[in-house]
Design a protein around this motif. Structure first.
Motif, short mmCIF file in Angstrom:
data_model
loop_
_atom_site.label_atom_id
_atom_site.label_comp_id
_atom_site.label_asym_id
_atom_site.label_seq_id
_atom_site.Cartn_x
_atom_site.Cartn_y
_atom_site.Cartn_z
N GLY A 96 -1.20 -2.58 31.06
CA GLY A 96 -2.12 -1.80 30.25
C GLY A 96 -2.05 -2.07 28.77
O GLY A 96 -2.73 -1.42 27.99
N CYS A 97 -1.26 -3.03 28.33
CA CYS A 97 -1.10 -3.31 26.90
C CYS A 97 -1.27 -4.79 26.63
O CYS A 97 -0.87 -5.62 27.42
CB CYS A 97 0.28 -2.89 26.41
N ALA A 98 -1.88 -5.09 25.49
CA ALA A 98 -2.00 -6.48 25.05
C ALA A 98 -2.05 -6.49 23.54
O ALA A 98 -2.57 -5.56 22.91
CB ALA A 98 -3.25 -7.11 25.63
N SER A 99 -1.50 -7.53 22.95
CA SER A 99 -1.60 -7.69 21.50
C SER A 99 -1.61 -9.16 21.17
O SER A 99 -1.15 -10.00 21.95
CB SER A 99 -0.44 -6.99 20.79
N SER A 100 -2.17 -9.48 20.01
CA SER A 100 -2.19 -10.87 19.56
C SER A 100 -2.19 -10.89 18.04
O SER A 100 -2.54 -9.92 17.39
CB SER A 100 -3.41 -11.61 20.10
N GLY A 101 -1.79 -12.01 17.50
CA GLY A 101 -1.77 -12.17 16.05
C GLY A 101 -0.63 -11.40 15.41
O GLY A 101 0.38 -11.10 16.05
N THR A 102 -0.81 -11.08 14.15
CA THR A 102 0.19 -10.33 13.39
C THR A 102 -0.48 -9.09 12.80
O THR A 102 -1.29 -9.21 11.90
CB THR A 102 0.77 -11.19 12.23
N GLN A 103 -0.18 -7.93 13.35
CA GLN A 103 -0.70 -6.69 12.78
C GLN A 103 0.20 -6.30 11.62
O GLN A 103 1.42 -6.31 11.74
CB GLN A 103 -0.73 -5.57 13.81
N VAL A 104 -0.42 -5.94 10.50
CA VAL A 104 0.31 -5.55 9.30
C VAL A 104 -0.20 -4.18 8.87
O VAL A 104 -1.41 -3.98 8.74
CB VAL A 104 0.09 -6.57 8.15
N SER A 105 0.71 -3.24 8.66
CA SER A 105 0.30 -1.90 8.23
C SER A 105 -0.20 -1.96 6.78
O SER A 105 0.13 -2.88 6.03
CB SER A 105 1.47 -0.92 8.33
N GLN A 106 -1.00 -0.97 6.42
CA GLN A 106 -1.52 -0.92 5.05
C GLN A 106 -0.36 -0.82 4.05
O GLN A 106 -0.38 -1.46 3.01
CB GLN A 106 -2.46 0.27 4.90
N GLU A 107 0.64 -0.05 4.39
CA GLU A 107 1.80 0.12 3.51
C GLU A 107 2.48 -1.22 3.23
O GLU A 107 2.78 -1.55 2.08
CB GLU A 107 2.79 1.10 4.14
N VAL A 108 2.71 -2.00 4.27
CA VAL A 108 3.34 -3.31 4.10
C VAL A 108 2.40 -4.26 3.37
O VAL A 108 2.82 -4.99 2.46
CB VAL A 108 3.78 -3.89 5.46
N ALA A 109 1.13 -4.28 3.77
CA ALA A 109 0.16 -5.19 3.14
C ALA A 109 0.06 -5.00 1.64
O ALA A 109 -0.03 -5.97 0.88
CB ALA A 109 -1.21 -5.00 3.79
N LEU A 110 0.11 -3.74 1.20
CA LEU A 110 -0.06 -3.44 -0.22
C LEU A 110 1.26 -3.36 -0.98
O LEU A 110 1.26 -3.06 -2.17
CB LEU A 110 -0.84 -2.14 -0.38
N SER A 111 2.36 -3.66 -0.31
CA SER A 111 3.66 -3.60 -0.98
C SER A 111 3.89 -4.80 -1.90
O SER A 111 4.75 -4.76 -2.78
CB SER A 111 4.80 -3.53 0.04
N PHE A 112 3.09 -5.85 -1.74
CA PHE A 112 3.19 -7.01 -2.62
C PHE A 112 2.41 -6.73 -3.91
O PHE A 112 1.40 -6.03 -3.89
CB PHE A 112 2.65 -8.25 -1.91
N LYS A 113 2.85 -7.28 -5.01
CA LYS A 113 2.24 -7.00 -6.32
C LYS A 113 1.35 -8.15 -6.78
O LYS A 113 1.80 -9.30 -6.89
CB LYS A 113 3.33 -6.76 -7.38
N GLU A 114 0.08 -7.82 -7.05
CA GLU A 114 -0.86 -8.82 -7.56
C GLU A 114 -0.38 -9.36 -8.90
O GLU A 114 0.07 -8.61 -9.75
CB GLU A 114 -2.26 -8.21 -7.71
N GLY A 115 -0.45 -10.68 -9.06
CA GLY A 115 -0.03 -11.32 -10.30
C GLY A 115 1.47 -11.54 -10.42
O GLY A 115 1.94 -12.10 -11.39
#
Length: 134
Positions: A15-34
């Motif tokens: 009943g479960c399937a996943s693919s790719g790399t799921q990234v949470s919003q918190e992790v995605a935005l933890s990097f600093k632009e510039g």
């Protein structure tokens, strides 16, 4: 008893399937632009699921999909009316300049539910529970 447990385990996995790399919003935005470099992003999230070159810019992206069947789907007769599935999708792209510095973050998250039979599908929030990248 062991056969019953084995059957239950197989049904849960089916009943479960996943693919790719799921990234949470918190992790995605933890990097600093510039400030954050491409190497730091890749070290944290792994190999990108997509790479695009546009002039002097490089865009690396991480996209992931997760699909889960509702437990009721596996119950004879009940599953016809109350079964269904939920899915979640996340996508984040980082724009990298020619010096290797990340200059922009774009994040997208979506999710939906489906039901079999006459039961209306619940609509999950647009911020599905994502698998945090390691």
């Amino acid at each position: 008893m062991n056969r019953l447990l084995s059957l239950a385990f197989v049904l849960v996995l089916a009943g479960c399937a996943s693919s790719g790399t799921q990234v949470s919003q918190e992790v995605a935005l933890s990097f600093k632009e510039g400030v954050t470099t491409e190497k730091e992003i890749v070290a944290s999230l792994g190999t990108p699921t997509g790479v695009m070159i546009s002039g002097d810019l490089k865009i690396i992206s991480y996209s992931g999909f997760q699909y889960k069947m509702k437990a009721a789907s596996f119950i004879p007769i009940v599953g016809l009316a109350a079964g269904g599935a939920d899915y979640a999708h996340t996508s984040v792209s980082y724009i990298i300049d020619k010096a290797g510095i990340m200059t922009k973050i774009n994040y997208m998250s979506s999710g939906s539910g489906s039901r079999q039979g006459v039961t209306a599908a619940e609509m999950p929030s647009q911020e599905p529970k994502a698998i945090q990248a390691k």
